[in-house]
Design an enzyme around this catalytic site. Sequence first.
Site, PDB file in Angstrom:
ATOM      1  N   GLY A 117       0.827  -1.217   0.000  1.00 32.04           N
ATOM      2  CA  GLY A 117       0.000   0.000   0.000  1.00 32.04           C
ATOM      3  C   GLY A 117       0.856   1.259   0.000  1.00 32.04           C
ATOM      4  O   GLY A 117       1.457   1.626  -1.002  1.00 32.04           O
ATOM      5  N   ILE A 119       3.632   1.825   1.752  1.00 35.45           N
ATOM      6  CA  ILE A 119       5.019   1.633   2.196  1.00 35.45           C
ATOM      7  C   ILE A 119       5.964   1.653   0.982  1.00 35.45           C
ATOM      8  O   ILE A 119       5.707   0.972  -0.003  1.00 35.45           O
ATOM      9  CB  ILE A 119       5.173   0.277   2.926  1.00 35.45           C
ATOM     10  CG1 ILE A 119       4.181   0.193   4.089  1.00 35.45           C
ATOM     11  CG2 ILE A 119       6.606   0.065   3.412  1.00 35.45           C
ATOM     12  CD1 ILE A 119       4.102  -1.181   4.723  1.00 35.45           C
ATOM     13  N   LYS A 188       1.734 -10.556  -3.678  1.00 31.09           N
ATOM     14  CA  LYS A 188       2.732  -9.588  -3.206  1.00 31.09           C
ATOM     15  C   LYS A 188       4.061 -10.282  -2.917  1.00 31.09           C
ATOM     16  O   LYS A 188       5.136  -9.722  -3.164  1.00 31.09           O
ATOM     17  CB  LYS A 188       2.218  -8.880  -1.957  1.00 31.09           C
ATOM     18  CG  LYS A 188       1.055  -7.926  -2.237  1.00 31.09           C
ATOM     19  CD  LYS A 188       0.375  -7.496  -0.953  1.00 31.09           C
ATOM     20  CE  LYS A 188      -0.710  -6.465  -1.199  1.00 31.09           C
ATOM     21  NZ  LYS A 188      -1.556  -6.229  -0.028  1.00 31.09           N
TER      22      LYS A 188
END
Length: 379
Positions: A117, A119, A188
């Site tokens: 997100g 970061i 991810k």
Amino acid sequence: MKAALLGHGTIGVGVDRIVKEIPGIEIVRVLALETDEEIIGRHTFSADDILGDPEIDTVIEVMGGIHPAWEFISRAMEAGKHVVTANKAVVAAYYRELLALQKKHGVAFRCTAAVGGGIPWLVNLSREKQGDRITKIGGIMNGTTNYILSRMDLEGIAFSDALLDAQKLGYAEKDPSADIDGDDVRRKLSISASVAYDCFVDEQMIPTAGIRSVLPEDLRAAREKGCVLKLAAFSERLEAGISACVAPFFVPRERLLASVPANVNLISLTAEHAGELCFSGQGAGRYPTAKNVVLDLLDIVSGVRCFYTEAAAPAAVDNGSTPTAWYFRTVSEDFPEDLVSERSGSSAVTKPLSVLEAFRLLDELRKKDPAVFMAGILS
Ligand code: HSE
């Protein structure tokens, strides 16, 4: 920069609003399913108006899903446009094809917001690789499930209520199955491991278990062991290939990972020289994620014309080593007694098992009990 948005949902609206305050970047077209006053005069229903417009140099894909996102992104790169996306599903599914297109057309392809997100994880991961060798990555990579587990643990609220709130807050994917079944984290991890180890880690090779069937008693079982229940991802570089998995874990309370609240993610890398580095922040939500998209745009404005790695040779995934104990809760009567080290009602803790063995057992038990729940126990 003259950019266009493909998608005007949670993230797209955030990007559009942030960019309005940034000189040098203009969003001139917005592909959206419906128009509203924020995009009047810029709105289109047709991607052709964007992909065929030579004035538009950068395409921001925030529509989510694999199709038609892949078709739009590939057409944009073929037309010589830079691409920024927050869409991990399309990046994980077409990783090698996207890298090949990026190289062939010499455009920038960035997807920092796709993992973590808000970061700045992928940018720092690729930066840390320079003059060093990444040996491990992992952590909490999904805001929705961390939010659900935190609220269930701290407030005792029901899974379904916590999920509803995560959806209202814009954390969850359009189809929240991707969050609660662990597929979002698997994608991810696939992207992060591919970048970290300069190879291609096929998401299909990553064993994945989620939290769809978690019950308050599982959180209680974790507490009784001095742990907190978290959905986490782990991967390690091996002599040949890599290990990688996504699963719920009992995390000892004293570990940093256990203290990660709400929609926060904590992703770490271990490198030979740098040691362990942790990156933490809001892993989901409109403005944190949109901000990361905007930073990718600013990188392109400042001359970045690349992805985070150039290598994409397939890596072998081997999860046969590093045994640990696993917690299982099941109504199936077929739990193999020879693997049990502790039993309490319908739950059991196993003797040390590798990830491979634990997932094999999970698959077997699922045939009889679709609501079986499994979690690794970290020490
Ligand atoms: N659904 C994702 C999450 C969004 O909850 O983490 C950010 O990738």
